[in-house]
Design a protein around this motif. Structure first.
Motif, PDB file in Angstrom:
ATOM      1  N   GLU A 552     -20.807 -27.020  97.133  1.00 17.27           N
ATOM      2  CA  GLU A 552     -20.304 -27.955  98.004  1.00 17.27           C
ATOM      3  C   GLU A 552     -19.041 -27.606  99.086  1.00 17.27           C
ATOM      4  OE1 GLU A 552     -18.513 -30.734  95.160  1.00 17.27           O
ATOM      5  OE2 GLU A 552     -20.335 -30.645  93.615  1.00 17.27           O
ATOM      6  N   GLY A 553     -18.774 -26.434  99.120  1.00 15.83           N
ATOM      7  CA  GLY A 553     -17.619 -26.011  99.924  1.00 15.83           C
ATOM      8  C   GLY A 553     -16.302 -26.467  99.444  1.00 15.83           C
ATOM      9  N   THR A 554     -16.227 -26.821  98.025  1.00 12.35           N
ATOM     10  CA  THR A 554     -14.946 -27.711  97.685  1.00 12.35           C
ATOM     11  C   THR A 554     -14.138 -26.519  96.804  1.00 12.35           C
ATOM     12  OG1 THR A 554     -15.951 -29.817  97.574  1.00 12.35           O
ATOM     13  CG2 THR A 554     -13.936 -29.417  96.162  1.00 12.35           C
ATOM     14  N   ILE A 555     -12.782 -26.336  97.145  1.00 11.56           N
ATOM     15  CA  ILE A 555     -12.157 -25.283  96.371  1.00 11.56           C
ATOM     16  C   ILE A 555     -11.320 -26.402  95.080  1.00 11.56           C
ATOM     17  CG2 ILE A 555      -9.954 -24.080  95.959  1.00 11.56           C
ATOM     18  CD1 ILE A 555     -12.204 -22.709  97.478  1.00 11.56           C
ATOM     19  N   ASP A 556     -11.890 -26.168  93.971  1.00 13.19           N
ATOM     20  CA  ASP A 556     -11.477 -26.907  92.750  1.00 13.19           C
ATOM     21  C   ASP A 556     -10.621 -26.046  91.607  1.00 13.19           C
ATOM     22  OD1 ASP A 556     -11.407 -28.505  90.377  1.00 13.19           O
ATOM     23  OD2 ASP A 556     -13.249 -28.903  89.981  1.00 13.19           O
ATOM     24  N   ARG A 557      -9.295 -25.933  91.751  1.00 12.13           N
ATOM     25  CA  ARG A 557      -8.729 -25.274  91.051  1.00 12.13           C
ATOM     26  C   ARG A 557      -8.449 -25.657  89.703  1.00 12.13           C
ATOM     27  NH1 ARG A 557      -4.888 -21.828  94.029  1.00 12.13           N
ATOM     28  NH2 ARG A 557      -5.305 -22.158  96.312  1.00 12.13           N
ATOM     29  N   SER A 558      -8.966 -26.880  89.162  1.00 14.08           N
ATOM     30  CA  SER A 558      -8.954 -27.064  87.707  1.00 14.08           C
ATOM     31  C   SER A 558      -9.815 -26.512  87.011  1.00 14.08           C
ATOM     32  CB  SER A 558      -9.382 -28.593  87.610  1.00 14.08           C
ATOM     33  OG  SER A 558     -10.686 -29.014  88.015  1.00 14.08           O
ATOM     34  N   ARG A 559     -10.755 -25.780  87.492  1.00 15.54           N
ATOM     35  CA  ARG A 559     -11.563 -24.949  86.370  1.00 15.54           C
ATOM     36  C   ARG A 559     -11.803 -23.352  87.214  1.00 15.54           C
ATOM     37  NH1 ARG A 559     -17.199 -27.579  84.981  1.00 15.54           N
ATOM     38  NH2 ARG A 559     -17.080 -25.805  83.430  1.00 15.54           N
ATOM     39  N   SER A 560     -11.449 -22.454  86.423  1.00 14.83           N
ATOM     40  CA  SER A 560     -11.422 -21.145  86.955  1.00 14.83           C
ATOM     41  C   SER A 560     -12.962 -20.538  86.397  1.00 14.83           C
ATOM     42  CB  SER A 560     -10.525 -20.044  86.471  1.00 14.83           C
ATOM     43  OG  SER A 560      -9.263 -20.605  86.849  1.00 14.83           O
ATOM     44  N   THR A 561     -13.733 -19.538  86.983  1.00 15.75           N
ATOM     45  CA  THR A 561     -14.587 -18.968  86.845  1.00 15.75           C
ATOM     46  C   THR A 561     -14.816 -17.841  86.433  1.00 15.75           C
ATOM     47  OG1 THR A 561     -15.681 -20.351  88.724  1.00 15.75           O
ATOM     48  CG2 THR A 561     -16.910 -18.530  87.919  1.00 15.75           C
ATOM     49  N   LEU A 562     -15.389 -17.495  85.192  1.00 13.92           N
ATOM     50  CA  LEU A 562     -15.509 -16.222  84.661  1.00 13.92           C
ATOM     51  C   LEU A 562     -16.971 -15.496  85.631  1.00 13.92           C
ATOM     52  CD1 LEU A 562     -14.517 -13.943  82.727  1.00 13.92           C
ATOM     53  CD2 LEU A 562     -16.302 -14.837  81.086  1.00 13.92           C
ATOM     54  N   LEU A 563     -16.536 -14.466  86.158  1.00 14.93           N
ATOM     55  CA  LEU A 563     -17.498 -13.783  87.162  1.00 14.93           C
ATOM     56  C   LEU A 563     -18.258 -12.525  86.413  1.00 14.93           C
ATOM     57  CD1 LEU A 563     -19.026 -13.269  89.899  1.00 14.93           C
ATOM     58  CD2 LEU A 563     -17.124 -11.958  90.448  1.00 14.93           C
ATOM     59  N   VAL A 564     -19.493 -12.288  86.155  1.00 16.58           N
ATOM     60  CA  VAL A 564     -20.144 -11.232  85.630  1.00 16.58           C
ATOM     61  C   VAL A 564     -20.902 -10.638  86.653  1.00 16.58           C
ATOM     62  CG1 VAL A 564     -21.204 -10.433  83.681  1.00 16.58           C
ATOM     63  CG2 VAL A 564     -19.879 -12.377  83.314  1.00 16.58           C
ATOM     64  N   VAL A 565     -20.606  -9.381  86.932  1.00 17.46           N
ATOM     65  CA  VAL A 565     -21.334  -8.699  88.024  1.00 17.46           C
ATOM     66  C   VAL A 565     -22.282  -7.542  87.280  1.00 17.46           C
ATOM     67  CG1 VAL A 565     -21.672  -7.500  90.230  1.00 17.46           C
ATOM     68  CG2 VAL A 565     -19.964  -9.306  89.623  1.00 17.46           C
ATOM     69  N   VAL A 566     -23.584  -7.629  87.376  1.00 14.70           N
ATOM     70  CA  VAL A 566     -24.576  -6.697  86.467  1.00 14.70           C
ATOM     71  C   VAL A 566     -25.039  -5.877  87.516  1.00 14.70           C
ATOM     72  CG1 VAL A 566     -26.403  -6.433  85.007  1.00 14.70           C
ATOM     73  CG2 VAL A 566     -24.870  -8.265  84.853  1.00 14.70           C
ATOM     74  N   TYR A 567     -25.073  -4.279  87.281  1.00 14.72           N
ATOM     75  CA  TYR A 567     -25.668  -3.505  88.318  1.00 14.72           C
ATOM     76  C   TYR A 567     -26.911  -2.855  87.499  1.00 14.72           C
ATOM     77  CZ  TYR A 567     -21.168  -3.855  90.882  1.00 14.72           C
ATOM     78  OH  TYR A 567     -20.219  -4.399  91.437  1.00 14.72           O
ATOM     79  N   ALA A 568     -28.094  -2.860  88.150  1.00 13.45           N
ATOM     80  CA  ALA A 568     -29.236  -2.218  87.629  1.00 13.45           C
ATOM     81  C   ALA A 568     -29.126  -0.817  87.390  1.00 13.45           C
ATOM     82  CB  ALA A 568     -30.322  -2.595  88.470  1.00 13.45           C
ATOM     83  N   ALA A 569     -29.599  -0.009  86.477  1.00  9.81           N
ATOM     84  CA  ALA A 569     -29.697   1.026  86.241  1.00  9.81           C
ATOM     85  C   ALA A 569     -30.115   2.069  87.375  1.00  9.81           C
ATOM     86  CB  ALA A 569     -30.191   1.270  84.735  1.00  9.81           C
ATOM     87  N   ASP A 570     -31.207   1.388  88.159  1.00 14.44           N
ATOM     88  CA  ASP A 570     -31.838   2.309  89.133  1.00 14.44           C
ATOM     89  C   ASP A 570     -31.070   2.160  90.337  1.00 14.44           C
ATOM     90  OD1 ASP A 570     -32.316  -0.371  89.735  1.00 14.44           O
ATOM     91  OD2 ASP A 570     -34.602  -0.092  89.772  1.00 14.44           O
ATOM     92  N   GLY A 571     -29.975   1.492  90.439  1.00 15.84           N
ATOM     93  CA  GLY A 571     -29.377   1.197  91.628  1.00 15.84           C
ATOM     94  C   GLY A 571     -30.030   0.549  92.710  1.00 15.84           C
ATOM     95  N   SER A 572     -30.699  -0.588  92.048  1.00 16.35           N
ATOM     96  CA  SER A 572     -31.386  -1.379  93.058  1.00 16.35           C
ATOM     97  C   SER A 572     -30.791  -2.691  93.620  1.00 16.35           C
ATOM     98  CB  SER A 572     -32.781  -2.037  92.315  1.00 16.35           C
ATOM     99  OG  SER A 572     -32.241  -2.727  91.229  1.00 16.35           O
ATOM    100  N   GLY A 573     -29.513  -2.709  93.342  1.00 16.73           N
ATOM    101  CA  GLY A 573     -28.515  -3.750  93.753  1.00 16.73           C
ATOM    102  C   GLY A 573     -27.974  -4.694  92.557  1.00 16.73           C
ATOM    103  N   PRO A 574     -26.580  -5.253  92.794  1.00 20.88           N
ATOM    104  CA  PRO A 574     -26.097  -6.319  91.867  1.00 20.88           C
ATOM    105  C   PRO A 574     -26.726  -7.543  91.913  1.00 20.88           C
ATOM    106  CG  PRO A 574     -24.630  -5.906  93.739  1.00 20.88           C
ATOM    107  CD  PRO A 574     -25.989  -4.969  94.041  1.00 20.88           C
ATOM    108  N   GLN A 575     -26.540  -8.043  90.776  1.00 16.99           N
ATOM    109  CA  GLN A 575     -26.591  -9.439  90.455  1.00 16.99           C
ATOM    110  C   GLN A 575     -25.342 -10.213  89.885  1.00 16.99           C
ATOM    111  OE1 GLN A 575     -30.389 -10.702  88.744  1.00 16.99           O
ATOM    112  NE2 GLN A 575     -30.553  -8.836  88.144  1.00 16.99           N
ATOM    113  N   TYR A 576     -24.852 -11.387  90.405  1.00 19.55           N
ATOM    114  CA  TYR A 576     -23.640 -11.970  89.873  1.00 19.55           C
ATOM    115  C   TYR A 576     -24.083 -13.399  89.036  1.00 19.55           C
ATOM    116  CZ  TYR A 576     -22.848 -15.032  93.682  1.00 19.55           C
ATOM    117  OH  TYR A 576     -22.812 -16.163  94.594  1.00 19.55           O
ATOM    118  N   PHE A 577     -23.318 -13.447  88.038  1.00 18.15           N
ATOM    119  CA  PHE A 577     -23.326 -14.659  87.059  1.00 18.15           C
ATOM    120  C   PHE A 577     -22.173 -15.203  87.050  1.00 18.15           C
ATOM    121  CE2 PHE A 577     -26.667 -11.675  86.195  1.00 18.15           C
ATOM    122  CZ  PHE A 577     -27.922 -12.245  86.390  1.00 18.15           C
ATOM    123  N   THR A 578     -22.104 -16.668  86.672  1.00 21.73           N
ATOM    124  CA  THR A 578     -20.729 -17.405  86.581  1.00 21.73           C
ATOM    125  C   THR A 578     -20.745 -18.379  85.267  1.00 21.73           C
ATOM    126  OG1 THR A 578     -21.251 -18.863  88.055  1.00 21.73           O
ATOM    127  CG2 THR A 578     -19.968 -17.156  89.156  1.00 21.73           C
TER     128      THR A 578
END
Length: 592
Positions: A552-578
Motif C-alpha cells: 500500500e505504500g503505508t508506513i505502519d509502525r504499530s507492527r514491526s516485521t521479522l525479515l528472513v533472507v535465504v541464500y541458495a547454496a548454488d549462489g543463484s540469488g536470495p529470497q526474502y520472507f517476512t
C-alpha cells in the motif's frame, strides 16, 4: 601486401563492426587481418603487437572515444616503420579532413564516410598504379606533399556489402562480447548535435539476409546483440517483422534497440506487451530535453506526451527494460530548465537514466553555430562543452555531481527501495536528492577514492544523518533489505549492529525450522533445517510493517516485521520472507 585494420575499443567486451565490414568487402582481393585493442591498453603494448604483425598497410577506425589514443599509436608506428602506409577512417576523421591531414603528417590517407568501397579502391591503388586522385572519398598527399581531398563517393547499395558476421575467428568469443548489428543506415531526423543528421534518408538491408545473419549469430552463441540503427522503429513493418523473428528465435539472447518513443504505434506496443518474452528486449530512448524551445533550436521534433505514453505502456508490460538518455548543455537549457527535464524523465521510472553532456562533434550544425549560443568546449575529443551563455562551468560541475551519484545509486540498482522512498517522501524532487547527495559526496572527497558495496550504504547513511533527514529508522530498514538482496551468498560483512543477539537468532531459527508455515508457504516449501538456516539465512528486524508498505505504500509502525533472507547454496540469488514479530518485541524495537 599485408593489410591490418585496427581499432581501440572503449572496453574489452566491445567489438568494432567497421573492421568486419572492411574485411568482408575486401576479402576477394585482399586478406585483411583484424586487430582489436582497448583504450586502456598501454600504447607500447599495442605498438608491439602491431609491429609483430608486420603490416604494409595499417588502418584505424576512429571515434571520439579513441582518437587521442589512436594518434599516439600512429605516431609511434610511423617512427619505427616509416615506410608503413597508415590509413584513418571513421566518423571522427570524416569531417574537417583537411585539418586532420595537416595535424597528422604521419597519416598517409583518410577514408571519408562509408568506407567499404573506398578502402578497397585505395588498396588497389596502393598495390598498383598509385593513382590516388581517382579514389573518390579519400584524402591523400600528392608527390609534392600537398594535401588533396577528393570528392565524396556515391552511396553503395547495402546488399552489395557482404555480411560482416561470418568470420570463424569471431565465433569463440561471441558469448562474452557485445555484437553490434545494423539493419539500416541513415536517420530521418535532423538533430543538430548528432552526426546522423548529416546523412539524408534511410537505407535498409534485405530482410532475409538480416534474418540469416541474426540466426547465425544466435546459433553461434551470441548473448547480447545491440542494433546500431539510429531509429530502429522508423519503418513499422520492418521493425515488426524483426521483433517477431527474434521472439521466435531468441534462445536466450538479449537484443537492444535505439527507438524513437513518440512515434511508436500503439499496435506495436500491444504486440510486444502480449508476445515479447520478459528480458530479451531492451529499448534505448533518447529524450535529451523536455524544453520545447531547446528542441526547436536543435531541430529535434519530439512529442513528450506521446513519448510518455510509450514509456509507461512498455513499463506496465514488465517485459522490456528501458534506458532513457538526457543531454545537459543544449541551447537555452539553463540549470533550472535542466532540473525540470531531469525530473520530467525520472518520473517515468526508467530502469536506467543516462545523463550525458553535450559534445560539439565535428561536422554537426551545433558546432557550426557554437558562437551563437556562447559555447566554449574542449579543443580535443570528446569536445565536451565547458559552458555557454546561460549555463556556466560552475553549473555544469554541479550537474556532473548529479551524474556521479545517479550512476552509483540508481542505475546500479543497489538501493532501489531506499532511493525510491527518499525521493518520494524526503526530498523535493529526484534531481534535488541526487544534487544534494552529490554535493556532499564531493565535499567529503569520496570522488577521489574507490568504494565497496557496503561503502555505498554507509555513505548514504552519513549524508542522511548530516542533513537531519527524518524517519531514518525507516530508511535504515529499507537499506538493510536492499543490502541483503545485493548478495548471491550470505554476506560476511554487516555495516550496522544486528537487532538480535545470538540467543534470539537461535530461538527464531529453531521456531522457523519447526514451524516454517508461520513465515509463509513459500518459506515452508524450501524445507530448510535449523542447520540450513544457520548456513544460508540471515534474520533482521524492520521497524514497520514491511508487507503493508510494499502493498500500500503505508508506513505502519504499530507492527514491526521479522525479515528472513535465504541464500541458495548454488549462489543463484536470495529470497526474502517476512512475518510479524511478537508484539512485546515489536514495542521494544520501536522504542529503541
Amino acid at each position: 601486401m599485408n593489410v591490418v585494420v585496427s581499432s581501440l575499443n572503449a572496453k574489452y567486451i566491445h567489438t568494432c563492426l567497421a573492421l568486419r565490414y572492411l574485411k568482408a568487402f575486401c576479402r576477394d582481393e585482399f586478406d585483411i587481418e583484424m586487430a582489436e585493442y582497448t583504450i586502456k591498453d598501454p600504447a607500447m603494448n599495442i605498438v608491439s603487437d602491431l609491429f609483430r604483425r608486420d603490416p604494409d598497410v595499417l588502418g584505424f577506425s576512429c571515434y571520439i572515444w579513441n582518437i587521442e589514443e589512436t594518434i599516439r599509436v600512429v605516431r609511434m608506428m610511423k617512427k619505427i616503420k616509416p615506410e608503413l602506409k597508415i590509413v584513418l577512417g571513421g566518423p571522427e576523421v570524416s569531417y574537417d579532413t583537411g585539418y586532420w591531414m595537416n595535424e597528422l603528417p604521419e597519416v598517409d590517407f583518410i577514408v571519408m564516410g562509408e568506407g567499404e568501397e573506398t578502402f578497397l579502391h585505395l588498396l588497389r591503388e596502393i598495390s598498383g598504379d598509385r593513382k590516388y586522385h581517382f579514389v573518390f572519398g579519400v584524402a591523400y598527399r600528392n608527390a609534392d606533399g600537398e594535401v588533396c581531398v577528393n570528392p565524396g563517393r556515391p552511396k553503395l547499395k547495402l546488399d552489395d556489402i557482404p555480411s560482416p558476421h561470418r568470420f570463424e575467428e569471431d565465433e569463440a568469443a561471441l558469448p562474452n562480447r557485445v555484437v553490434y548489428f545494423e539493419t539500416s543506415r541513415g536517420c530521418p531526423f535532423s538533430c543538430q548535435f548528432c552526426l546522423s543528421s548529416i546523412e539524408v534518408g534511410v537505407r535498409y538491408f534485405d530482410m532475409e539476409r538480416t534474418k540469416a545473419d541474426l540466426l547465425h549469430l544466435i546459433d553461434s552463441g551470441a548473448k547480447l546483440i545491440k542494433f546500431v540503427d539510429r531509429t530502429f522503429n522508423i519503418k513499422r513493418d520492418y521493425a515488426m517483422e524483426i521483433f517477431q523473428f527474434l521472439i521466435d528465435n531468441h534462445r536466450g539472447c538479449v537484443f537492444q534497440f535505439e527507438i524513437t518513443a513518440d512515434i511508436m504505434r500503439p499496435e506495436v506496443l500491444d504486440f510486444l506487451a502480449e508476445h515479447a518474452p520478459p528480458g530479451i528486449f531492451r529499448f534505448e530512448i533518447g529524450v535529451q530535453s523536455t524544453n520545447d524551445l531547446t528542441n526547436e533550436l536543435v531541430k529535434r521534433r519530439q512529442n513528450f506526451s506521446k513519448l510518455t505514453r510509450t514509456v509507461m505502456k512498455v513499463k506496465e508490460s514488465g517485459k522490456i527494460d528501458q534506458h532513457l538518455d538526457l543531454i545537459a548543455g543544449l541551447p537555452e537549457e539553463d540549470y533550472d530548465s535542466f532540473r525540470q527535464t531531469f525530473n520530467d524523465v525520472f518520473a517515468l521510472g526508467p530502469e536506467e537514466l543516462q545523463l550525458g553532456f553535450l559534445k560539439m562533434l565535428r561536422g554537426t550544425g551545433l558546432r557550426h553555430d557554437a558562437d551563437k549560443y556562447g559555447y566554449v568546449y574542449m579543443d580535443q575529443a570528446p569536445y565536451e562543452i565547458l559552458g555557454n551563455s546561460i549555463l556556466p562551468f560552475s553549473d555544469l560541475m554541479r550537474i556532473k555531481r548529479v551524474e556521479d551519484v545517479l550512476e552509483k545509486y540508481w542505475n546500479s540498482h543497489r538501493l532501489d527501495r531506499t532511493v525510491r522512498y527518499l525521493i518520494d517522501r524526503q526530498f523535493d524532487s529526484a534531481f534535488d536528492f541526487f544534487q544534494l547527495f552529490g554535493d556532499y559526496w564531493e565535499e567529503r572527497g569520496w570522488q577521489k577514492i574507490g568504494h565497496q558495496l557496503e561503502d555505498l550504504f554507509e555513505r548514504l547513511q552519513s549524508f542522511l544523518e548530516r542533513r537531519g533527514t527524518p524517519d531514518r529508522d525507516v530508511v535504515l530498514g529499507l537499506m538493510k533489505l536492499d543490502y541483503f538482496m545485493n548478495h548471491r551468498y550470505k554476506p560476511r560483512k554487516i555495516w550496522w549492529d544486528f537487532a538480535h543477539d545470538k540467543n534470539a537468532q537461535s530461538s527464531y531459527f529453531r521456531i522457523m525450522a519447526e514451524r516454517p508455515e508461520q513465515a509463509s508457504s513459500g518459506f515452508a516449501a524450501l524445507g530448510m533445517s535449523e542447520k540450513d538456516l544457520y548456513k544460508h539465512a540471515v534474520l533482521e528486524t524492520i521497524p514497520f510493517d514491511l508487507p503493508r508498505y510494499e502493498a500500500e505504500g503505508t508506513i505502519d509502525r504499530s507492527r514491526s516485521t521479522l525479515l528472513v533472507v535465504v541464500y541458495a547454496a548454488d549462489g543463484s540469488g536470495p529470497q526474502y520472507f517476512t512475518m510479524p514479530m511478537p508484539s512485546r518485541e515489536a514495542e521494544s524495537v520501536v522504542r529503541n
